[in-house]
Design a protein around this motif. Structure first.
Motif, PDB file in Angstrom:
ATOM      1  N   SER A  20       0.835  -1.199   0.000  1.00 31.50           N
ATOM      2  CA  SER A  20       0.000   0.000   0.000  1.00 31.50           C
ATOM      3  C   SER A  20       0.873   1.253   0.000  1.00 31.50           C
ATOM      4  CB  SER A  20      -0.931  -0.004   1.224  1.00 31.50           C
ATOM      5  OG  SER A  20      -1.804  -1.120   1.188  1.00 31.50           O
ATOM      6  N   LEU A  21       0.228   2.407  -0.127  1.00 31.97           N
ATOM      7  CA  LEU A  21       0.955   3.673  -0.172  1.00 31.97           C
ATOM      8  C   LEU A  21       0.471   4.599   0.933  1.00 31.97           C
ATOM      9  CD1 LEU A  21       0.961   4.419  -4.026  1.00 31.97           C
ATOM     10  CD2 LEU A  21       2.913   3.681  -2.629  1.00 31.97           C
ATOM     11  N   LEU A  22       1.419   5.215   1.618  1.00 27.70           N
ATOM     12  CA  LEU A  22       1.120   6.186   2.655  1.00 27.70           C
ATOM     13  C   LEU A  22       1.541   7.567   2.166  1.00 27.70           C
ATOM     14  CD1 LEU A  22       0.143   6.772   5.547  1.00 27.70           C
ATOM     15  CD2 LEU A  22       2.486   6.351   6.337  1.00 27.70           C
ATOM     16  N   VAL A  23       0.579   8.494   2.138  1.00 29.66           N
ATOM     17  CA  VAL A  23       0.826   9.855   1.659  1.00 29.66           C
ATOM     18  C   VAL A  23       0.494  10.839   2.772  1.00 29.66           C
ATOM     19  CG1 VAL A  23       0.286  11.584  -0.098  1.00 29.66           C
ATOM     20  CG2 VAL A  23       0.194   9.136  -0.679  1.00 29.66           C
ATOM     21  N   PHE A  24       1.439  11.692   3.128  1.00 31.66           N
ATOM     22  CA  PHE A  24       1.178  12.763   4.075  1.00 31.66           C
ATOM     23  C   PHE A  24       0.912  14.038   3.286  1.00 31.66           C
ATOM     24  CE2 PHE A  24       3.948  10.721   7.627  1.00 31.66           C
ATOM     25  CZ  PHE A  24       2.867   9.911   7.986  1.00 31.66           C
ATOM     26  N   SER A  25      -0.232  14.669   3.542  1.00 29.28           N
ATOM     27  CA  SER A  25      -0.608  15.908   2.867  1.00 29.28           C
ATOM     28  C   SER A  25      -0.751  16.993   3.926  1.00 29.28           C
ATOM     29  CB  SER A  25      -1.917  15.712   2.094  1.00 29.28           C
ATOM     30  OG  SER A  25      -2.294  16.887   1.424  1.00 29.28           O
ATOM     31  N   THR A  26       0.186  17.907   3.975  1.00 34.36           N
ATOM     32  CA  THR A  26       0.246  18.858   5.074  1.00 34.36           C
ATOM     33  C   THR A  26       0.383  20.297   4.598  1.00 34.36           C
ATOM     34  OG1 THR A  26       1.511  19.491   7.048  1.00 34.36           O
ATOM     35  CG2 THR A  26       2.744  18.512   5.245  1.00 34.36           C
ATOM     36  N   GLY A  32      -3.257  23.111  -4.333  1.00 32.30           N
ATOM     37  CA  GLY A  32      -4.131  22.712  -3.236  1.00 32.30           C
ATOM     38  C   GLY A  32      -4.017  21.226  -2.979  1.00 32.30           C
ATOM     39  N   LYS A  33      -4.444  20.836  -1.807  1.00 33.45           N
ATOM     40  CA  LYS A  33      -4.349  19.415  -1.450  1.00 33.45           C
ATOM     41  C   LYS A  33      -5.173  18.536  -2.388  1.00 33.45           C
ATOM     42  CE  LYS A  33      -3.326  19.892   3.504  1.00 33.45           C
ATOM     43  NZ  LYS A  33      -3.731  19.472   4.865  1.00 33.45           N
ATOM     44  N   GLY A  34      -6.363  19.004  -2.748  1.00 36.87           N
ATOM     45  CA  GLY A  34      -7.214  18.215  -3.633  1.00 36.87           C
ATOM     46  C   GLY A  34      -6.622  18.060  -5.012  1.00 36.87           C
ATOM     47  N   GLN A  35      -6.120  19.168  -5.576  1.00 44.06           N
ATOM     48  CA  GLN A  35      -5.519  19.104  -6.906  1.00 44.06           C
ATOM     49  C   GLN A  35      -4.266  18.242  -6.915  1.00 44.06           C
ATOM     50  OE1 GLN A  35      -7.040  21.592  -5.665  1.00 44.06           O
ATOM     51  NE2 GLN A  35      -8.123  22.788  -7.221  1.00 44.06           N
ATOM     52  N   ALA A  36      -3.489  18.311  -5.830  1.00 43.54           N
ATOM     53  CA  ALA A  36      -2.288  17.477  -5.746  1.00 43.54           C
ATOM     54  C   ALA A  36      -2.664  16.002  -5.717  1.00 43.54           C
ATOM     55  CB  ALA A  36      -1.480  17.851  -4.502  1.00 43.54           C
ATOM     56  N   LEU A  37      -3.736  15.677  -4.978  1.00 40.97           N
ATOM     57  CA  LEU A  37      -4.192  14.289  -4.941  1.00 40.97           C
ATOM     58  C   LEU A  37      -4.701  13.852  -6.311  1.00 40.97           C
ATOM     59  CD1 LEU A  37      -4.998  11.633  -3.664  1.00 40.97           C
ATOM     60  CD2 LEU A  37      -7.037  12.750  -2.723  1.00 40.97           C
ATOM     61  N   ALA A  38      -5.471  14.715  -6.979  1.00 38.28           N
ATOM     62  CA  ALA A  38      -5.979  14.381  -8.321  1.00 38.28           C
ATOM     63  C   ALA A  38      -4.819  14.151  -9.287  1.00 38.28           C
ATOM     64  CB  ALA A  38      -6.885  15.501  -8.822  1.00 38.28           C
ATOM     65  N   TYR A  39      -3.787  14.966  -9.161  1.00 30.31           N
ATOM     66  CA  TYR A  39      -2.590  14.828 -10.003  1.00 30.31           C
ATOM     67  C   TYR A  39      -1.916  13.474  -9.762  1.00 30.31           C
ATOM     68  CZ  TYR A  39       2.236  15.817 -11.558  1.00 30.31           C
ATOM     69  OH  TYR A  39       3.474  15.762 -12.144  1.00 30.31           O
ATOM     70  N   LEU A  40      -1.789  13.100  -8.493  1.00 30.03           N
ATOM     71  CA  LEU A  40      -1.159  11.811  -8.168  1.00 30.03           C
ATOM     72  C   LEU A  40      -1.976  10.640  -8.711  1.00 30.03           C
ATOM     73  CD1 LEU A  40       0.045  12.271  -4.470  1.00 30.03           C
ATOM     74  CD2 LEU A  40       1.458  12.053  -6.524  1.00 30.03           C
ATOM     75  N   LEU A  41      -3.291  10.706  -8.538  1.00 29.85           N
ATOM     76  CA  LEU A  41      -4.144   9.616  -9.023  1.00 29.85           C
ATOM     77  C   LEU A  41      -4.056   9.494 -10.538  1.00 29.85           C
ATOM     78  CD1 LEU A  41      -7.270  10.139  -6.729  1.00 29.85           C
ATOM     79  CD2 LEU A  41      -5.624   8.250  -6.627  1.00 29.85           C
ATOM     80  N   LYS A  42      -4.029  10.621 -11.226  1.00 30.05           N
ATOM     81  CA  LYS A  42      -3.904  10.601 -12.686  1.00 30.05           C
ATOM     82  C   LYS A  42      -2.570  10.001 -13.102  1.00 30.05           C
ATOM     83  CE  LYS A  42      -4.130  13.633 -16.750  1.00 30.05           C
ATOM     84  NZ  LYS A  42      -4.314  15.032 -17.221  1.00 30.05           N
ATOM     85  N   LYS A  43      -1.515  10.353 -12.368  1.00 24.80           N
ATOM     86  CA  LYS A  43      -0.177   9.841 -12.665  1.00 24.80           C
ATOM     87  C   LYS A  43      -0.094   8.337 -12.417  1.00 24.80           C
ATOM     88  CE  LYS A  43       4.594  11.329 -11.937  1.00 24.80           C
ATOM     89  NZ  LYS A  43       5.472  12.320 -11.254  1.00 24.80           N
TER      90      LYS A  43
END
Length: 422
Positions: free
Chosen positions: A46-52, A175-186
């Motif tokens: 699994s992957l652990l991501v800290f978004s701060t 933003g945190k949401g856009q960064a997450l969307a970017y990661l999921l797309k990647k």
């Protein structure tokens, strides 16, 4: 991101302050509970991501203060910086993306016109983030006027208010949401889209995390009013987002169970570790149990029994070796004999042990090489290596009963190669 060959079983994306980390919990019990659960059941696949919202400077400072695990991916400065792995390698593609319609100098010019804004420390000023403090009763008016001014200057920005005092100005695409969307797309482009993603937060700058489609979300029990208001206005009918009853990391564990994302009982919640078994042998699970028992042994919370030491020596390979960082080697059986002196040496003291980045590799049908870092409350880390060799699955459960006591010998922060036969 490249550690896993396929899709992650679960990706947790969590804010830190007052979400993963409970600053009102002096013993860090909820964080330690999460650590044990993650390393025993999830780390390997699994992957652990800290978004701060913290800058890299303050993020590293927090890691020195709290018993935090090492994430696979770190999103910092309210979603304006993405880094990977232990070396925190920056994502250059994300930097290029954020440069569009962003001019930090213009932001500084316009914000200087508002005396209500107090600039945060220099460490919190980042290439794509300008941060201030502002009183709660003045925040909305300042945000409205500032947004209009920046728009007139041709900038496309996002202004985020959180924590009742923090005001951050970012590129609109950040933003945190856009960064997450970017990661999921990647990840999706690589054929590695996680099977499930759980976003975790407590404040206004976490709201965007819960807006990403197909992502589960948990607002921890101590979530702030601003996030609860956002939820009531935007996502109250979304069954994939819950408000946990537990605080901070305990709320994250609660959400894992609520959404049936995987095991949700932390080994730290098991009173009698001797009775804790898995249907299929898992070396990660055994390593976590090792150190939990080690902690309890030194705190005299388990029985001081010679039987444990005798059983351990009976199953240790003659080639078992204890290697001190100085290079001095000692027979593992000799180390076991010296174990008697460690019992209860932390009795009544605030002493905690946790392991980090537990990554097993199966060598053959009976052997595993497990690499990990072991930390004590003192904050000193060292990564010992282990090879666990088992003859049968039935006897694998016997491994914990007989061998766990040897870990009390590692208080000298040593490297160990351990070969155990069953």
């Amino acid at each position: 991101m490249n550690r896993l060959s396929g899709a992650a079983r679960l990706m947790i994306v969590s804010d830190l302050d007052h979400t993963m980390v409970d600053h009102h919990d002096s013993k860090n019990l909820s964080l330690l509970r999460f650590n044990a659960l993650w390393e025993s059941n999830y780390r390997h696949n699994s992957l652990l991501v800290f978004s701060t919202g913290r800058s890299p400077t303050l993020y590293k400072q927090l890691r020195k203060e709290k018993p935090m695990l090492t994430p696979d991916i770190t999103i910092m400065s309210v979603g304006t910086e993405i880094t990977y792995g232990n070396s925190m390698v920056p994502d250059d593609g994300w930097v290029e993306f954020l440069n569009q319609k962003w001019d930090r100098n213009i932001v500084s010019e316009e914000t200087s016109k508002f005396p209500e804004l107090t600039l945060q420390s220099e460490t919190e000023q980042r290439p794509h983030k300008v941060s201030f403090y502002v009183q709660k009763d003045k925040a909305q008016d300042v945000m409205k006027a500032l947004s209009a001014n920046l728009e007139e200057r041709g900038l496309d920005v996002k202004i985020i208010y959180s924590g009742g005092m923090d005001l951050d100005i970012l590129p609109q695409s950040a933003g945190k949401g856009q960064a997450l969307a970017y990661l999921l797309k990647k990840l999706n482009a690589k054929g590695k889209l996680p099977n499930n993603t759980l976003a975790c937060g407590d404040s206004g700058n976490d709201a965007e995390l819960f807006s990403i489609p197909d992502v589960y979300g948990v607002m921890v029990g101590n979530a702030q009013e601003e996030l609860l208001q956002w939820h009531a206005a935007n996502a109250k009918d979304n069954p994939k987002i819950i408000h946990a009853t537990e605080r901070c990391a305990a709320g994250i564990v609660q959400a894992i169970g609520h959404f049936n994302l995987g095991p949700s009982t932390s080994p730290r919640d098991v009173t009698d570790l001797m009775d804790s078994k898995m249907e299929k042998f898992d070396p990660s699970f055994e390593v976590v149990k090792f150190y939990l028992f080690y902690e309890r042994w030194r705190r005299a919370e388990v029985e001081n029994s010679e039987l444990y030491l005798a059983n351990l020596k009976a199953v240790c390979s003659v080639s078992g070796v204890f290697v001190h960082p100085s290079g001095i080697e000692q027979s593992l059986c000799d180390c076991v004999n010296s174990f008697r002196t460690c019992y209860g040496d932390k009795r009544g003291k605030p002493y905690w042990v946790w392991v980090d980045q537990v990554l097993p590799a199966q060598i053959d049908s009976h052997s595993w090489l497990v690499k990990f870092k072991k930390w004590e409350q003192s904050g000193v880390a060292f990564p010992p290596y282990f090879i666990f060799k088992f003859i049968s699955a039935e006897k694998a459960n016997h491994f914990f009963h007989t061998c766990i006591k040897s870990f009390a010998l590692w208080k000298t922060h040593s490297w160990i190669r351990l070969l155990i036969n069953f």
